[in-house]
Design an enzyme around this catalytic site. Structure first.
Site, PDB file in Angstrom:
ATOM      1  N   SER A  65       0.755  -1.244  -0.047  1.00 22.12           N
ATOM      2  CA  SER A  65       0.057   0.062   0.046  1.00 22.12           C
ATOM      3  C   SER A  65       0.942   1.211   0.017  1.00 22.12           C
ATOM      4  CB  SER A  65      -0.946  -0.009   1.120  1.00 22.12           C
ATOM      5  OG  SER A  65      -0.266  -0.045   2.198  1.00 22.12           O
ATOM      6  N   GLU A  66       2.043   1.286   0.773  1.00 15.80           N
ATOM      7  CA  GLU A  66       2.940   2.134   0.499  1.00 15.80           C
ATOM      8  C   GLU A  66       4.421   1.695   0.682  1.00 15.80           C
ATOM      9  OE1 GLU A  66      -0.453   4.491   2.083  1.00 15.80           O
ATOM     10  OE2 GLU A  66       0.602   2.705   2.985  1.00 15.80           O
ATOM     11  N   THR A  67       5.353   2.542   0.090  1.00 17.29           N
ATOM     12  CA  THR A  67       6.868   2.517   0.118  1.00 17.29           C
ATOM     13  C   THR A  67       7.382   3.642   0.524  1.00 17.29           C
ATOM     14  OG1 THR A  67       6.691   0.583  -1.458  1.00 17.29           O
ATOM     15  CG2 THR A  67       8.759   1.704  -1.135  1.00 17.29           C
TER      16      THR A  67
END
Length: 227
Positions: free
Chosen positions: A45-47
């Site tokens: 979902s995020e990096t």
């Protein structure tokens, strides 16, 4: 080659569940397009890309866009920098946020305090009970709930909530444990919450004065992945 620390943020007390997160501590040489491509390839979902570990200056990408603020990336990155440097992080500096984000440790959990206005534009939909939350279908393109936390009281008196997040507008069909949506929910309800999120992740959130809220939880490290 890009070295990505893979974390799970907002685990339960036994270290289970948690939202996967990629953190790149040495992204030198990666331009914006390449960072976005890494985030898309990972599919989390995020990096996070930390350009300055000492200053905790960073960028947050979903598979399709950059965000100014996101809860589980900041909690996870604060925890990882502390593990790598041996020093607790007091301030995080997402470059797109309007202001710095405070970080601290409480009862073994890593927390952040952030401006609610920097969070994505979350919609909150209260359902009748936890069973409705668990049975909700993941929306497709063009359907309702494109940036939405659906939630229900599991125990209102105790501040316990059951929740899921759908964020297809940000390239994420369902987010296992969303810190920023939980932070906003605690602010809107004006009370401390313990949120069982997704498959079983645990997010703690509470208001922190006008315009601010806090979110925290436990983090696990699942190794380093080379791309």
């Amino acid at each position: 080659m890009v070295q990505v620390h893979v974390l799970r943020v907002f685990t339960d007390a036994a270290g289970r569940y948690g939202n996967p997160l990629g953190v790149v501590l040495d992204p030198a040489g990666l331009d914006q397009e390449e960072r976005q491509a890494v985030a898309a390839e990972l599919g989390f979902s995020e990096t996070v890309f930390v350009d300055d570990v000492a200053a905790a200056r960073l960028q947050i990408f979903t598979p399709t866009m950059e965000l100014p603020l996101a809860g589980h990336p900041l909690v996870g990155t604060s925890w990882l920098i502390a593990q790598e440097t041996g020093r607790p992080v007091q301030t995080l500096r997402p470059i797109k946020a309007s202001q710095e984000v405070a970080s601290f440790v409480e009862d073994g959990a890593t927390w952040i305090r952030a401006a609610v206005a920097d969070a994505p534009p979350w919609e909150h939909v209260q359902l009748a009970d936890a069973a409705q939350v668990e049975g909700a279908a993941v929306p497709g393109p063009g359907e309702r709930w494109q940036m939405t936390q659906v939630w229900a009281w599991a125990d209102e008196a105790a501040g316990r909530v059951r929740a899921r997040v759908f964020a297809l507008a940000a390239g994420v069909a369902e987010d296992e444990a969303c810190g920023s949506a939980s932070l906003v929910l605690a602010s809107r309800l004006d009370r401390a919450l313990t949120i069982v999120h997704g498959q079983g992740s645990v997010v703690r959130a509470r208001p922190a004065g006008p315009g601010y809220a806090e979110v925290g939880g436990f983090v696990a490290h699942d190794g380093v992945r080379a791309l």
